[in-house]
Scaffold this active site. Sequence first.
Site, PDB file in Angstrom:
ATOM      1  N   ASP A  27       0.852  -1.197   0.000  1.00  0.00           N
ATOM      2  CA  ASP A  27       0.000   0.000   0.000  1.00  0.00           C
ATOM      3  C   ASP A  27       0.885   1.243   0.000  1.00  0.00           C
ATOM      4  O   ASP A  27       1.581   1.528   0.974  1.00  0.00           O
ATOM      5  CB  ASP A  27      -0.886  -0.016   1.257  1.00  0.00           C
ATOM      6  CG  ASP A  27      -1.590   1.316   1.478  1.00  0.00           C
ATOM      7  OD1 ASP A  27      -1.928   1.623   2.643  1.00  0.00           O
ATOM      8  OD2 ASP A  27      -1.776   2.056   0.485  1.00  0.00           O
ATOM      9  N   ASN A  29      -0.223   4.459  -0.621  1.00  0.00           N
ATOM     10  CA  ASN A  29      -0.879   5.753  -0.331  1.00  0.00           C
ATOM     11  C   ASN A  29      -1.719   5.693   0.943  1.00  0.00           C
ATOM     12  O   ASN A  29      -2.730   6.396   1.055  1.00  0.00           O
ATOM     13  CB  ASN A  29      -1.740   6.182  -1.536  1.00  0.00           C
ATOM     14  CG  ASN A  29      -2.869   5.190  -1.787  1.00  0.00           C
ATOM     15  OD1 ASN A  29      -2.813   4.041  -1.306  1.00  0.00           O
ATOM     16  ND2 ASN A  29      -3.879   5.609  -2.515  1.00  0.00           N
ATOM     17  N   ASP A  31      -3.946   3.843   2.563  1.00  0.00           N
ATOM     18  CA  ASP A  31      -5.385   3.590   2.750  1.00  0.00           C
ATOM     19  C   ASP A  31      -5.638   2.136   3.141  1.00  0.00           C
ATOM     20  O   ASP A  31      -6.774   1.677   3.162  1.00  0.00           O
ATOM     21  CB  ASP A  31      -6.178   3.952   1.472  1.00  0.00           C
ATOM     22  CG  ASP A  31      -5.735   3.108   0.276  1.00  0.00           C
ATOM     23  OD1 ASP A  31      -6.256   3.336  -0.829  1.00  0.00           O
ATOM     24  OD2 ASP A  31      -4.868   2.217   0.441  1.00  0.00           O
ATOM     25  N   ASP A  35      -1.744  -1.352  -3.938  1.00  0.00           N
ATOM     26  CA  ASP A  35      -2.050  -0.599  -5.162  1.00  0.00           C
ATOM     27  C   ASP A  35      -0.908  -0.731  -6.184  1.00  0.00           C
ATOM     28  O   ASP A  35       0.138  -1.309  -5.891  1.00  0.00           O
ATOM     29  CB  ASP A  35      -2.306   0.868  -4.814  1.00  0.00           C
ATOM     30  CG  ASP A  35      -1.253   1.400  -3.849  1.00  0.00           C
ATOM     31  OD1 ASP A  35      -1.623   1.789  -2.723  1.00  0.00           O
ATOM     32  OD2 ASP A  35      -0.056   1.361  -4.207  1.00  0.00           O
ATOM     33  N   ASP A 104      -5.631 -10.454 -15.550  1.00  0.00           N
ATOM     34  CA  ASP A 104      -6.662 -11.470 -15.333  1.00  0.00           C
ATOM     35  C   ASP A 104      -7.846 -11.124 -16.248  1.00  0.00           C
ATOM     36  O   ASP A 104      -8.365 -10.001 -16.197  1.00  0.00           O
ATOM     37  CB  ASP A 104      -7.111 -11.426 -13.858  1.00  0.00           C
ATOM     38  CG  ASP A 104      -7.461 -12.808 -13.338  1.00  0.00           C
ATOM     39  OD1 ASP A 104      -6.996 -13.161 -12.233  1.00  0.00           O
ATOM     40  OD2 ASP A 104      -8.190 -13.521 -14.056  1.00  0.00           O
ATOM     41  N   ASP A 206      -9.993 -16.387 -16.472  1.00  0.00           N
ATOM     42  CA  ASP A 206     -10.809 -16.895 -15.368  1.00  0.00           C
ATOM     43  C   ASP A 206     -11.876 -17.879 -15.866  1.00  0.00           C
ATOM     44  O   ASP A 206     -12.613 -17.567 -16.800  1.00  0.00           O
ATOM     45  CB  ASP A 206     -11.494 -15.693 -14.710  1.00  0.00           C
ATOM     46  CG  ASP A 206     -12.137 -16.051 -13.402  1.00  0.00           C
ATOM     47  OD1 ASP A 206     -11.432 -16.549 -12.502  1.00  0.00           O
ATOM     48  OD2 ASP A 206     -13.355 -15.856 -13.264  1.00  0.00           O
ATOM     49  N   GLU A 262      -7.777 -20.764 -16.776  1.00  0.00           N
ATOM     50  CA  GLU A 262      -8.172 -21.461 -15.548  1.00  0.00           C
ATOM     51  C   GLU A 262      -9.323 -22.368 -15.940  1.00  0.00           C
ATOM     52  O   GLU A 262     -10.382 -21.873 -16.351  1.00  0.00           O
ATOM     53  CB  GLU A 262      -8.592 -20.477 -14.458  1.00  0.00           C
ATOM     54  CG  GLU A 262      -8.805 -21.178 -13.140  1.00  0.00           C
ATOM     55  CD  GLU A 262      -9.841 -20.533 -12.250  1.00  0.00           C
ATOM     56  OE1 GLU A 262     -10.700 -19.817 -12.766  1.00  0.00           O
ATOM     57  OE2 GLU A 262      -9.782 -20.748 -11.020  1.00  0.00           O
ATOM     58  N   HIS A 335      -4.639 -17.333  -5.209  1.00  0.00           N
ATOM     59  CA  HIS A 335      -5.527 -16.544  -4.348  1.00  0.00           C
ATOM     60  C   HIS A 335      -6.784 -17.316  -3.947  1.00  0.00           C
ATOM     61  O   HIS A 335      -7.579 -16.834  -3.125  1.00  0.00           O
ATOM     62  CB  HIS A 335      -5.902 -15.256  -5.083  1.00  0.00           C
ATOM     63  CG  HIS A 335      -6.677 -15.547  -6.317  1.00  0.00           C
ATOM     64  ND1 HIS A 335      -6.125 -16.160  -7.434  1.00  0.00           N
ATOM     65  CD2 HIS A 335      -7.983 -15.382  -6.598  1.00  0.00           C
ATOM     66  CE1 HIS A 335      -7.053 -16.333  -8.342  1.00  0.00           C
ATOM     67  NE2 HIS A 335      -8.192 -15.886  -7.867  1.00  0.00           N
ATOM     68  N   ASP A 336      -6.984 -18.496  -4.565  1.00  0.00           N
ATOM     69  CA  ASP A 336      -8.161 -19.323  -4.231  1.00  0.00           C
ATOM     70  C   ASP A 336      -7.808 -20.477  -3.310  1.00  0.00           C
ATOM     71  O   ASP A 336      -8.702 -21.263  -2.959  1.00  0.00           O
ATOM     72  CB  ASP A 336      -8.740 -19.957  -5.508  1.00  0.00           C
ATOM     73  CG  ASP A 336      -9.426 -18.951  -6.390  1.00  0.00           C
ATOM     74  OD1 ASP A 336      -9.504 -19.199  -7.604  1.00  0.00           O
ATOM     75  OD2 ASP A 336      -9.861 -17.902  -5.871  1.00  0.00           O
TER      76      ASP A 336
END
Length: 567
Positions: A27, A29, A31, A35, A104, A206, A262, A335-336
């Site tokens: 990150d 910035n 928040d 990013d 993706d 995907d 995928e 990520h899954d």
Amino acid sequence: MMTTNEDSSKWWQQAVVYQVYPQSFQDSNHDGIGDLNGIINKLPYLKKLGVDVLWLNPIYKSPQVDNGYDISNYYELNSDYGTLDDFKHLLDEAHQNEIKIILDLVVNHTSDQHEWFKQSKKSHDNEFANYYIWKDPGENGELPNNWGATFGGPAWTYVPERKQYYLHSFAPEQPELNWEEPKLRAAIYKMMRYWLEFGVDGFRMDVISLISKRQDFPDADDSYAYSKRYYAGASNGPRVHEFLQEMNREVLRNFNTLTVGETPNTNSDQAILYTDVDRHELNMVFNFDHMHIDYGKRGKFDNKRFNLVDLKRVFTEWQDKLSDRGWNSLYWSNHDQPRAVTRFGSEKYRIESAKTLGTVLHMLKGTPYIFQGEELGMTDAKFDLLADYQDIETKNIIDLYQQEGLPEDYIKEVAYLRSRDNARTPMPWTSESPYAGFSDVRPWIKMNPNYPEINVADALKNKTSVFYHYQKLIALRHELPVIVEGKYTLYDADNEDVFTFTRTANDGTMLLVIASFSESVLTYSVPEKLVGNQQWQVLLDSSASEIDFNSQLTLQPYQSIVFMTTN
Ligand code: TEU
Ligand code: CA
């Protein structure tokens, strides 16, 4: 940096891909959300690791119901990640560092907030009416068929405005696109060309095996889990290869891209159809068979432990089937999926098993994918509360299991073992509290509490860290053709503790990989055929032990050794 082989159009066969989950990477910035500028900040780290390609999970505009896999505008970026200028800057910086970037591509469905869907639900005959899959209710309002959706509930939602149901294989906020509609396909190809002309180097696609549905939308038989019944009529459908060959003609063949599909619910025979170069579809696909060997009676969210014989069987099937036609992708996690060390290695021997998982995967034939943090030996995240989980899939499972009255500690155990959030905790850059250099404000999701022990800064200081082992593996792939081209052969298939295989190049060079998946010290008898006429030298050893080849090897817990022939 990749050496050039004779056919540079197949650069993706020598490449190593690193998967960046943008919102959890860095990150810049303040928040609490990762990013694009955060990725730019960390390009020197990725360059040091030696990876060739970055795969970014979706960065497009999205209501974030499914963390960006519900896209509301394919041409605008999620403002939390930055602007198009930021992305152009990232692309330029990456390319200057000889790192390519693939995006993706999520074109099986959009968000229900996409303008196309907003228009489509209004009428049966406007321009977008057929962009999605609409079906009339039965006489008494029945659902079009018995399909359930991945994230719970039926795969159909009724829209009173249109007096029809629409299909959604995932969340109701993710309406399925209708690839039977040529105007929709043309709109997708136009978007793909836009990103490729913008400078992107390819796509991860995907659930691309779902884009062609059987038009009779048949009921699934009850052998399918309710939430996966759409597989019956929506995976590897009648026109999927026609559509991908059209996509290749219309878009891909005009660019030098890496494309990886995928393809859930796809076996090794079907995978050849997607990846055989003569079919002009995709370069490679993600196989799921090794992700299912620890599924229990309820599927993924179970505490069943995999066994090595099954894992070897699955890897060997895919290595053998795609050895001459097609091409494998190689991965332990994404990520899954939960973290590889917890799922396939050992938290007790975390560093040893992380290195050995890296060695086994990177010595196979195919393109390896490293999921962010895997190169640190990250483990699953011990969240205190079930409420700490953010992922729609995990939250729905927790609700379901609580409704079923399953014990709370069992639910916590399976969430710990299988939640996708294990992969989505912020990247730990330092040991400093409270957010390990990921951000200086509270991140969107909890940190993995073990960041004081597992973080980039400490890994870079320690020459025997998992990071430097992965760096070596990547360098070896760039240097040794036998790793890219060598034929795979499994030995000792029934051994429940050791994974032994060779790779043999056309010039006779051989690699021998011997990897222990045991927490015990083992005395391993090397298979007869590998002892005798070859002279072996150690190419890479996961432990610091001085080891010479002999027919009886003592293997430390989770020790792996790569030998190479000298003759
Ligand atoms: O995943 C497709 C898919 O098969 C997943 O549902 C996977 O099987 C499951 O998460 C395993 O627990 C893709 C994306 O990778 C995933 O993040 C999205 O949620 C899904 O499609 C919908 O776009
Ligand atoms: Ca940010």
